[in-house]
Design a protein around this motif. Structure first.
Motif, PDB file in Angstrom:
ATOM      1  N   ILE A   1       0.855  -1.183   0.000  1.00 36.11           N
ATOM      2  CA  ILE A   1       0.000   0.000   0.000  1.00 36.11           C
ATOM      3  C   ILE A   1       0.894   1.237   0.000  1.00 36.11           C
ATOM      4  N   THR A   2       0.661   2.130  -0.958  1.00 40.81           N
ATOM      5  CA  THR A   2       1.290   3.444  -0.943  1.00 40.81           C
ATOM      6  C   THR A   2       0.189   4.485  -0.840  1.00 40.81           C
ATOM      7  N   LEU A   3       0.276   5.358   0.150  1.00 37.13           N
ATOM      8  CA  LEU A   3      -0.699   6.425   0.352  1.00 37.13           C
ATOM      9  C   LEU A   3       0.008   7.765   0.272  1.00 37.13           C
ATOM     10  N   ARG A   4      -0.532   8.645  -0.553  1.00 37.99           N
ATOM     11  CA  ARG A   4      -0.059  10.028  -0.622  1.00 37.99           C
ATOM     12  C   ARG A   4      -1.231  10.910  -0.189  1.00 37.99           C
ATOM     13  N   ALA A   5      -1.089  11.533   0.986  1.00 37.47           N
ATOM     14  CA  ALA A   5      -2.191  12.289   1.575  1.00 37.47           C
ATOM     15  C   ALA A   5      -1.743  13.707   1.881  1.00 37.47           C
ATOM     16  N   GLY A   6      -2.495  14.658   1.380  1.00 40.74           N
ATOM     17  CA  GLY A   6      -2.202  16.063   1.639  1.00 40.74           C
ATOM     18  C   GLY A   6      -3.479  16.852   1.780  1.00 40.74           C
ATOM     19  N   ARG A   7      -3.383  18.170   1.643  1.00 45.59           N
ATOM     20  CA  ARG A   7      -4.543  19.019   1.835  1.00 45.59           C
ATOM     21  C   ARG A   7      -5.595  18.770   0.760  1.00 45.59           C
ATOM     22  N   PHE A   8      -5.175  18.545  -0.474  1.00 49.64           N
ATOM     23  CA  PHE A   8      -6.106  18.341  -1.577  1.00 49.64           C
ATOM     24  C   PHE A   8      -5.980  16.954  -2.204  1.00 49.64           C
ATOM     25  N   THR A   9      -5.195  16.061  -1.592  1.00 48.43           N
ATOM     26  CA  THR A   9      -4.890  14.791  -2.247  1.00 48.43           C
ATOM     27  C   THR A   9      -4.976  13.636  -1.272  1.00 48.43           C
ATOM     28  N   TRP A  10      -5.733  12.614  -1.654  1.00 46.26           N
ATOM     29  CA  TRP A  10      -5.703  11.323  -0.969  1.00 46.26           C
ATOM     30  C   TRP A  10      -5.666  10.269  -2.071  1.00 46.26           C
ATOM     31  N   ASP A  11      -4.471   9.778  -2.364  1.00 47.33           N
ATOM     32  CA  ASP A  11      -4.295   8.814  -3.453  1.00 47.33           C
ATOM     33  C   ASP A  11      -3.636   7.545  -2.925  1.00 47.33           C
ATOM     34  N   TRP A  12      -4.148   6.401  -3.374  1.00 50.32           N
ATOM     35  CA  TRP A  12      -3.596   5.106  -3.001  1.00 50.32           C
ATOM     36  C   TRP A  12      -3.116   4.364  -4.240  1.00 50.32           C
ATOM     37  N   THR A  13      -2.012   3.639  -4.084  1.00 55.25           N
ATOM     38  CA  THR A  13      -1.597   2.633  -5.061  1.00 55.25           C
ATOM     39  C   THR A  13      -1.506   1.314  -4.312  1.00 55.25           C
ATOM     40  N   ILE A  14      -2.206   0.300  -4.805  1.00 50.61           N
ATOM     41  CA  ILE A  14      -2.365  -0.960  -4.081  1.00 50.61           C
ATOM     42  C   ILE A  14      -1.948  -2.111  -4.982  1.00 50.61           C
ATOM     43  N   SER A  15      -1.168  -3.034  -4.442  1.00 45.60           N
ATOM     44  CA  SER A  15      -0.790  -4.251  -5.172  1.00 45.60           C
ATOM     45  C   SER A  15      -1.217  -5.462  -4.353  1.00 45.60           C
ATOM     46  N   THR A  16      -1.374  -6.608  -5.021  1.00 46.36           N
ATOM     47  CA  THR A  16      -1.801  -7.818  -4.324  1.00 46.36           C
ATOM     48  C   THR A  16      -0.901  -8.992  -4.675  1.00 46.36           C
ATOM     49  N   ARG A  17      -0.979 -10.013  -3.850  1.00 43.51           N
ATOM     50  CA  ARG A  17      -0.395 -11.312  -4.129  1.00 43.51           C
ATOM     51  C   ARG A  17      -1.519 -12.329  -4.035  1.00 43.51           C
ATOM     52  N   GLN A  18      -1.287 -13.505  -4.572  1.00 49.65           N
ATOM     53  CA  GLN A  18      -2.349 -14.499  -4.579  1.00 49.65           C
ATOM     54  C   GLN A  18      -2.727 -14.892  -3.159  1.00 49.65           C
ATOM     55  N   ALA A  19      -4.004 -15.145  -2.967  1.00 48.86           N
ATOM     56  CA  ALA A  19      -4.503 -15.592  -1.667  1.00 48.86           C
ATOM     57  C   ALA A  19      -4.428 -17.109  -1.594  1.00 48.86           C
ATOM     58  N   PRO A  20      -4.101 -17.669  -0.417  1.00 48.74           N
ATOM     59  CA  PRO A  20      -4.061 -19.128  -0.293  1.00 48.74           C
ATOM     60  C   PRO A  20      -5.411 -19.732  -0.649  1.00 48.74           C
ATOM     61  N   ASP A  21      -5.421 -20.801  -1.429  1.00 50.13           N
ATOM     62  CA  ASP A  21      -6.672 -21.489  -1.713  1.00 50.13           C
ATOM     63  C   ASP A  21      -6.719 -22.857  -1.067  1.00 50.13           C
ATOM     64  N   ARG A  22      -5.734 -23.145  -0.205  1.00 48.26           N
ATOM     65  CA  ARG A  22      -5.794 -24.288   0.697  1.00 48.26           C
ATOM     66  C   ARG A  22      -5.387 -23.796   2.064  1.00 48.26           C
ATOM     67  N   GLY A  23      -5.860 -24.471   3.086  1.00 51.43           N
ATOM     68  CA  GLY A  23      -5.475 -24.081   4.437  1.00 51.43           C
ATOM     69  C   GLY A  23      -6.328 -22.977   5.001  1.00 51.43           C
ATOM     70  N   GLY A  24      -7.530 -22.778   4.442  1.00 57.15           N
ATOM     71  CA  GLY A  24      -8.413 -21.745   4.954  1.00 57.15           C
ATOM     72  C   GLY A  24      -9.456 -22.314   5.887  1.00 57.15           C
ATOM     73  N   ASN A  25     -10.568 -21.604   6.021  1.00 60.43           N
ATOM     74  CA  ASN A  25     -11.598 -22.015   6.958  1.00 60.43           C
ATOM     75  C   ASN A  25     -12.303 -23.286   6.503  1.00 60.43           C
ATOM     76  N   PHE A  26     -12.763 -24.067   7.458  1.00 58.69           N
ATOM     77  CA  PHE A  26     -13.423 -25.332   7.179  1.00 58.69           C
ATOM     78  C   PHE A  26     -14.764 -25.094   6.475  1.00 58.69           C
ATOM     79  N   THR A  27     -14.983 -25.768   5.339  1.00 58.84           N
ATOM     80  CA  THR A  27     -16.220 -25.643   4.585  1.00 58.84           C
ATOM     81  C   THR A  27     -16.701 -27.020   4.194  1.00 58.84           C
ATOM     82  N   LEU A  28     -17.894 -27.389   4.607  1.00 63.83           N
ATOM     83  CA  LEU A  28     -18.416 -28.709   4.297  1.00 63.83           C
ATOM     84  C   LEU A  28     -18.613 -28.888   2.797  1.00 63.83           C
ATOM     85  N   ASP A  29     -18.312 -30.112   2.298  1.00 65.98           N
ATOM     86  CA  ASP A  29     -18.559 -30.468   0.901  1.00 65.98           C
ATOM     87  C   ASP A  29     -17.929 -29.476  -0.068  1.00 65.98           C
ATOM     88  N   SER A  30     -16.716 -29.053   0.236  1.00 68.67           N
ATOM     89  CA  SER A  30     -16.061 -28.060  -0.603  1.00 68.67           C
ATOM     90  C   SER A  30     -14.708 -28.558  -1.070  1.00 68.67           C
TER      91      SER A  30
END
Length: 535
Positions: free
Chosen positions: A395-424
Motif C-alpha cells: 500500500i502506498t498512500l499520498r495524503a495532503g490538503r487536496f490529495t488522498w491517493d492510493w496505489t495498491i498491489s496484491t499477491r495471490q490468496a491461499p486457496d488451501r489451508g483456509g476455513n473449514f467448509t463442508l462439501d467443498s
C-alpha cells in the motif's frame, strides 16, 4: 505552506476541501515517564535496558499545522513478489515540516524540544499518522524517525524546512542484531519462538499479536541473526505470515487464517479505480520445489504438467528450522499446490478520493491494511470483465490538503489451508480451522494431554495426530472423543441442524473410513466425556 489552520507564523487558513473529507493528523512522541529506546540517549539508548515499540506514556504532540501542504507519503507491505513466502519490508513514512523558528532543528538548543541538555529530535523518536473522519480515528502509520534533514535558507530563499523520514517496527527489528547466545528453545512452538526472539531485543508485549498455531515445533536457536531475519525463518518454516499492521502491532498469521471472501472490492462492483495493471507472468510460478531443514536432507516435489506449460521453474532453500522431515514434506506439498499454476495478480491499482464524499469508500480505504483480502474487477475496452482476488501485498498512500491517493498491489490468496467448509473439495476436510477454533483446540489439546482421563495416551500423540487422523487406532476412544466433542461444539456455535451434523460426521469419515464408521455405530457404548468450559 502549512497543511491546515493558521500556522504559528500567522499565514493562511487551510483545511480539507469538504467537511466530508478526513483530516490528516501527524504526531511526534517527545517524552515518556517509563523506559523507552531512544538511540544515543545516555539513559534510554541501551538496547538491553530499554523497550522497543511500547508507546504507553509518550507525550504525543501534534505537528499537523507545521506539516507542509504536500502532506505525507506512506509505504507499507512489500514492493515486489519475493518467492513463495510473504516478505513484509520495513514500512516508511515521509513528510516535511515548516521550520522558520528552528524548533525542528536538532542543533537548536533554544528549541522547545531541547530538554535537559539533549535534543529530543533524534532517530527513534516515535511518530504516528492518523486520519480523523466523521469522528472516527483511523491509524495510518506508527513508527520511529529514521532521519531529520534540515534545509536552511540560501541565496534567494527565506524558508527553512525539515524532511522527516520514518520506519515502522520492522525497520527497528532488522537493525536489532545482538551477539550470539547459547543454544536454546528446543521444541519451541512458533508463537513461543517469536516471543523468545523479541524478548531478546526488548520488544514490548503490547505490540505483539501472534496467532496460536498447532503445536508444531522448532529446532533450537542461538539468536545469532538480527531479530527480523530470525523471525522470518521461524514463520517460513510453517508457511506463516509475519507483518506489521497499520496500528504498529507485529502480527503472525498462519496460512489457514485468511477469509474465503474479499472484504473490499475495487473496480466495477466496488471502489472506482483510476487505473489498473493486472499481471500474468511466471514470476510466481514454481513447479519444482526443494526444501530442507537445517541438519537434514533436502526433499523435492514437482508438477510435470506445470513444467510442460511454463518450463522448469525451481525454488530451493535448506534453512527451515522445523523438527521433522514430515513437516518439511507438508511445506513442500503446500508450496507446490499454491504456486505451480499461473495466477493473475494486481500489480497496481490507483485509487483517488478526490472525486467523492462517499463515506463507505472513505471508511474502506482508510481501514485498508496489508494482507486484507480484496477483489478487483475491470471491464476491458472490448467489454470483457477481468476479475482478480488476492491479499494486499503493498500500500502506498499520498495524503495532503487536496490529495488522498492510493496505489495498491496484491499477491495471490491461499486457496488451501483456509476455513473449514463442508462439501467443498479440499476445503471440506478437518485439516483446517478458523483462527478462533485453532486457539480453542490448542488449549483443549493441552488439557487433554495433561489433565484428562486420556492423558496417558493423548500425551504420546501430536496435536495433528489427534485432529488430522494420522493415528494408529490403538486408542480409538481418544480420537473419537475429540471428534465428537468438536462436532458438538460446531453444532452449538453454528446452529447446525441434525442433517448438517450428520454431514459433518460423514466428512470426518473420509479420514477414519471403516474404523470411524464402526465407532459411530457404537456411540452408545462409549464412556461419557466432560463438556469443556471453552466450548
Amino acid at each position: 505552506m502549512a497543511l491546515y489552520g493558521i500556522d504559528r507564523y500567522g499565514v493562511g487558513t487551510y483545511g480539507p476541501p469538504s467537511d466530508a473529507w478526513p483530516y490528516l493528523q501527524v504526531f511526534i512522541g517527545t517524552s515518556r515517564e517509563s523506559e523507552s529506546l531512544i538511540l544515543d540517549d545516555p539513559d534510554r539508548g541501551i538496547l538491553d535496558d530499554a523497550t522497543l515499540g511500547d508507546d504507553l506514556g509518550f507525550t504525543w504532540e501534534t505537528v499537523t499545522n507545521d506539516v507542509l501542504d504536500q502532506g505525507v507519503s506512506i509505504n507499507r507491505g512489500s514492493t515486489r513478489n519475493q518467492g513463495p513466502y510473504f516478505r513484509y519490508e520495513a514500512g516508511t513514512a515521509t513528510f516535511g515540516l515548516l521550520n522558520q523558528d528552528g524548533r525542528y532543528d536538532p542543533t537548536n538548543t533554544a528549541s522547545p524540544y531541547f530538554l535537559g541538555g539533549v535534543s529530543q529530535l533524534r532517530p527513534s523518536l516515535p511518530v504516528k499518522i492518523e486520519a480523523l473522519y466523521q469522528g472516527v480515528v483511523y491509524p495510518l502509520f506508527i513508527g520511529y524517525v529514521d532521519r531529520w534533514e534540515v534545509t536552511y535558507p540560501g541565496r534567494g530563499t527565506t524558508t527553512s524546512t525539515v524532511s522527516v523520514t520514518c520506519n515502522d517496527i520492522v525497520g527497528v527489528l532488522a537493525a536489532a542484531d545482538k551477539p550470539e547466545s547459547p543454544e536454546q528453545g528446543t521444541d519451541d512452538t512458533v508463537a513461543a519462538r517469536l516471543d523468545r526472539i523479541f524478548d531478546n531485543v526488548g520488544l514490548a508485549d503490547d505490540v505483539r499479536d501472534f496467532q496460536v498455531d498447532t503445536l508444531e515445533t522448532l529446532q533450537s536457536t542461538n539468536l545469532a541473526r538480527d531479530a527480523w531475519t530470525e523471525a522470518l525463518v521461524t514463520a517460513d518454516s510453517f508457511n506463516g505470515y509475519l507483518y506489521a499492521d497499520r496500528v504498529g502491532t507485529l502480527r503472525y498469521r498462519t496460512k489457514s487464517s485468511f477469509p474465503r471472501s474479499p472484504s473490499v472490492r475495487f473496480g466495477d462492483d466496488g471502489i472506482p479505480v483510476e487505473g489498473a495493471r493486472i499481471t500474468s507472468d511466471v514470476e510466481q510460478v514454481y513447479n519444482v520445489v526443494k526444501l530442507g531443514r537445517v541438519y537434514s536432507t533436502v526433499g523435492a516435489v514437482e508438477d510435470i504438467d506445470s513444467r510442460a506449460l511454463y518450463g522448469l521453474r525451481g525454488y530451493s532453500r535448506s534453512d527451515l528450522i522445523c523438527t521433522t522431515d514430515e513437516q518439511v514434506a507438508n511445506s513442500l506439498d503446500y508450496v507446490l499446490s499454491q504456486f505451480s499454476d499461473l495466477r493473475l495478480r494486481v500489480e497496481a491499482i490507483n485509487v483517488t478520493a478526490a472525486d467523492t464524499d462517499d463515506p463507505l469508500k472513505w471508511q474502506a480505504l482508510l481501514g485498508l491494511d496489508v494482507l486484507t483480502r480484496v477483489a478487483t474487477t475491470i471491464t476491458t475496452p472490448d467489454a470483457r470483465q477481468v476479475s482478480v482476488e488476492g491479499l494486499v501485498r503493498g500500500i502506498t498512500l499520498r495524503a495532503g490538503r487536496f490529495t488522498w491517493d492510493w496505489t495498491i498491489s496484491t499477491r495471490q490468496a491461499p486457496d488451501r489451508g483456509g476455513n473449514f467448509t463442508l462439501d467443498s473439495g479440499s476445503d471440506g476436510v478437518l485439516a483446517v480451522f478458523t483462527n478462533q477454533q485453532v486457539q480453542v483446540l490448542t488449549g483443549w489439546y493441552e488439557w487433554l494431554s495433561t489433565e484428562s482421563d486420556y492423558a496417558a495416551v493423548a500425551s504420546t500423540l501430536t496435536f495433528n495426530d489427534l485432529l488430522f487422523g494420522e493415528v494408529i487406532f490403538g486408542s480409538p476412544t481418544v480420537v473419537f472423543y475429540i471428534l465428537l466433542t468438536l462436532r458438538d461444539y460446531l453444532t452449538d456455535e453454528l446452529g447446525w441442524t441434525e442433517q448438517e451434523a450428520t454431514r459433518f460426521d460423514r466428512d470426518l469419515g473420509k479420514f477414519y473410513s471403516d474404523e470411524f464408521t464402526r465407532l459411530i455405530s457404537s456411540v452408545a457404548d462409549l464412556p461419557d466425556y466432560p463438556t469443556l468450559a471453552a466450548f
